[in-house]
Write a protein that holds these residues in place. Sequence first.
Motif, mmCIF file in Angstrom:
data_model
loop_
_atom_site.group_PDB
_atom_site.id
_atom_site.type_symbol
_atom_site.label_atom_id
_atom_site.label_comp_id
_atom_site.label_asym_id
_atom_site.label_seq_id
_atom_site.Cartn_x
_atom_site.Cartn_y
_atom_site.Cartn_z
ATOM 1 N N ASN A 162 0.749 -1.283 0.115
ATOM 2 C CA ASN A 162 -0.051 0.036 -0.003
ATOM 3 C C ASN A 162 0.954 1.164 -0.139
ATOM 4 O OD1 ASN A 162 -2.174 -1.595 2.439
ATOM 5 N ND2 ASN A 162 -2.470 -1.451 0.191
ATOM 6 N N TYR A 163 2.133 1.279 0.813
ATOM 7 C CA TYR A 163 2.751 2.380 0.758
ATOM 8 C C TYR A 163 3.530 2.521 -0.606
ATOM 9 C CZ TYR A 163 2.617 2.333 6.073
ATOM 10 O OH TYR A 163 2.215 2.498 7.329
ATOM 11 N N LEU A 164 4.012 1.486 -1.105
ATOM 12 C CA LEU A 164 4.651 1.347 -2.492
ATOM 13 C C LEU A 164 3.767 1.826 -3.483
ATOM 14 C CD1 LEU A 164 6.990 1.132 -4.061
ATOM 15 C CD2 LEU A 164 6.166 -1.303 -4.205
ATOM 16 N N LYS A 165 2.500 1.615 -3.534
ATOM 17 C CA LYS A 165 1.632 1.996 -4.574
ATOM 18 C C LYS A 165 1.216 3.584 -4.416
ATOM 19 C CE LYS A 165 0.991 -1.829 -6.945
ATOM 20 N NZ LYS A 165 1.262 -1.831 -8.496
ATOM 21 N N ASP A 166 1.052 4.056 -3.139
ATOM 22 C CA ASP A 166 0.819 5.344 -2.774
ATOM 23 C C ASP A 166 2.199 6.265 -2.765
ATOM 24 O OD1 ASP A 166 -1.927 4.965 -2.445
ATOM 25 O OD2 ASP A 166 -1.826 4.549 -0.429
ATOM 26 N N HIS A 167 3.262 5.646 -3.208
ATOM 27 C CA HIS A 167 4.634 6.274 -2.960
ATOM 28 C C HIS A 167 4.919 6.911 -1.734
ATOM 29 C CE1 HIS A 167 3.848 7.052 -7.631
ATOM 30 N NE2 HIS A 167 4.478 5.893 -7.402
ATOM 31 N N LYS A 168 4.480 6.423 -0.606
ATOM 32 C CA LYS A 168 4.855 7.024 0.680
ATOM 33 C C LYS A 168 6.176 6.280 0.922
ATOM 34 C CE LYS A 168 -0.196 7.529 1.833
ATOM 35 N NZ LYS A 168 -1.256 6.970 2.870
ATOM 36 N N PHE A 169 7.136 7.001 0.561
ATOM 37 C CA PHE A 169 8.415 6.330 0.746
ATOM 38 C C PHE A 169 8.904 6.695 2.092
ATOM 39 C CE2 PHE A 169 8.230 6.078 -3.855
ATOM 40 C CZ PHE A 169 8.558 4.780 -4.162
ATOM 41 N N LYS A 170 8.545 7.730 2.833
ATOM 42 C CA LYS A 170 9.021 8.296 3.930
ATOM 43 C C LYS A 170 8.464 7.373 4.831
ATOM 44 C CE LYS A 170 9.031 11.957 7.358
ATOM 45 N NZ LYS A 170 8.707 10.832 8.436
ATOM 46 N N LEU A 171 7.410 6.766 4.942
ATOM 47 C CA LEU A 171 6.727 5.704 5.789
ATOM 48 C C LEU A 171 7.708 4.456 5.480
ATOM 49 C CD1 LEU A 171 2.808 6.050 5.531
ATOM 50 C CD2 LEU A 171 4.622 6.902 7.287
ATOM 51 N N ILE A 172 8.103 3.992 4.395
ATOM 52 C CA ILE A 172 8.786 2.729 4.207
ATOM 53 C C ILE A 172 10.073 2.955 4.610
ATOM 54 C CG2 ILE A 172 9.980 1.323 2.337
ATOM 55 C CD1 ILE A 172 7.362 2.062 0.564
ATOM 56 N N ASN A 173 10.779 4.225 4.540
ATOM 57 C CA ASN A 173 11.934 4.496 5.071
ATOM 58 C C ASN A 173 12.071 4.418 6.709
ATOM 59 O OD1 ASN A 173 14.004 4.927 2.946
ATOM 60 N ND2 ASN A 173 12.816 6.878 2.207
ATOM 61 N N ASP A 174 11.132 5.054 7.304
ATOM 62 C CA ASP A 174 10.842 5.077 8.701
ATOM 63 C C ASP A 174 10.636 3.433 9.184
ATOM 64 O OD1 ASP A 174 11.028 7.632 8.858
ATOM 65 O OD2 ASP A 174 8.687 8.093 9.222
ATOM 66 N N GLU A 175 9.995 2.676 8.589
ATOM 67 C CA GLU A 175 9.900 1.114 9.183
ATOM 68 C C GLU A 175 11.209 0.545 8.939
ATOM 69 O OE1 GLU A 175 6.229 -0.977 8.335
ATOM 70 O OE2 GLU A 175 7.445 -2.143 6.915
ATOM 71 N N LEU A 176 11.798 0.669 7.729
ATOM 72 C CA LEU A 176 13.147 -0.076 7.366
ATOM 73 C C LEU A 176 14.147 0.499 8.447
ATOM 74 C CD1 LEU A 176 13.039 -0.037 3.630
ATOM 75 C CD2 LEU A 176 12.684 -1.972 5.139
ATOM 76 N N THR A 177 14.357 1.727 8.731
ATOM 77 C CA THR A 177 15.338 2.411 9.747
ATOM 78 C C THR A 177 14.963 1.712 11.141
ATOM 79 O OG1 THR A 177 15.359 4.571 8.462
ATOM 80 C CG2 THR A 177 16.120 4.499 10.824
ATOM 81 N N GLN A 178 13.988 1.554 11.585
ATOM 82 C CA GLN A 178 13.510 1.005 12.925
ATOM 83 C C GLN A 178 14.130 -0.493 12.880
ATOM 84 O OE1 GLN A 178 9.792 1.942 14.952
ATOM 85 N NE2 GLN A 178 9.489 3.502 13.479
ATOM 86 N N LEU A 179 13.494 -1.351 11.513
ATOM 87 C CA LEU A 179 13.932 -2.585 11.674
ATOM 88 C C LEU A 179 15.705 -2.724 11.550
ATOM 89 C CD1 LEU A 179 11.172 -3.744 9.056
ATOM 90 C CD2 LEU A 179 11.676 -4.765 11.494
ATOM 91 N N ARG A 180 16.227 -1.776 10.808
ATOM 92 C CA ARG A 180 17.827 -1.949 10.683
ATOM 93 C C ARG A 180 18.330 -1.890 12.255
ATOM 94 N NH1 ARG A 180 20.584 -5.004 7.836
ATOM 95 N NH2 ARG A 180 20.713 -5.612 9.802
ATOM 96 N N THR A 181 17.732 -0.868 12.664
ATOM 97 C CA THR A 181 18.374 -0.345 13.950
ATOM 98 C C THR A 181 18.092 -1.479 15.049
ATOM 99 O OG1 THR A 181 18.101 1.843 13.850
ATOM 100 C CG2 THR A 181 18.381 1.213 15.946
ATOM 101 N N LEU A 182 16.922 -2.300 15.004
ATOM 102 C CA LEU A 182 16.424 -3.285 16.042
ATOM 103 C C LEU A 182 17.445 -4.514 15.868
ATOM 104 C CD1 LEU A 182 14.913 -4.500 18.033
ATOM 105 C CD2 LEU A 182 13.284 -5.170 16.276
#
Length: 240
Positions: free
Chosen positions: A102-122
Amino acid sequence: MYKIKNSKELASLINCMNLNNMINEEEMSAYLDKISKLNFNSITISPTYVPLAKEKLANTDIKIGTVIGFPLGFETTEGKIAEAKQALKDGADELEVVLNLNYLKDHKFKLINDELTQLRTLLGDKTLKVIVEMQAIEDSEKAAIAKVLEENKVDYIKTSTGFVAPDNIYSKVNDINIIQKYAPQLKIEIYGGVDNYKLANQILTGGADLIASNEGYDIVERYRTLRENTQVTPKPIRFD
């Protein structure tokens, strides 16, 4: 073609998949015993059986992976982080997180980035794989998300949940080509329909770093039977 030297090397390039939601503990235990006998790169199982795998595979080098946000990926970031924390606590070495399309289709890359940043840190130095349902998106979207994953230091892009997979080698190689062009540092794990050595070899030749397969054990066993278990007694050489 990709030059596989022996069954040990072949197994080291395979992630054995077993996400059967109807398997009981006794059956999973038997599966893990079987898998432990070969030099597989990793396994991917449901979060339920991560503690069991940690125990059964303690004396092997096989990495234990599990899925987060599976199979649709549209859970909240907070929900995925909670799942990830529990999986790490239970002993997982690798997490496979399903991308929110859904994020990708809506071009909500900030939300994708935020999720990946948290996962990478964890995860720290644990392996982070992101599952992108490649057959559900356009080639331009594949290129865009590959770049985003590379920028966020994701270890692998995995090309399918297994529910929607390309039915031919050409689609798989097309995905590999796109990823390599736009995210050359991102490792590639191909999943979906890889059930024999010939296809696995073609995909590795096409540039994949890892094969994921529900038939991983059988692929290696059939290869070993064909290439390493042939017993031949040479005839004596005569010089007269």
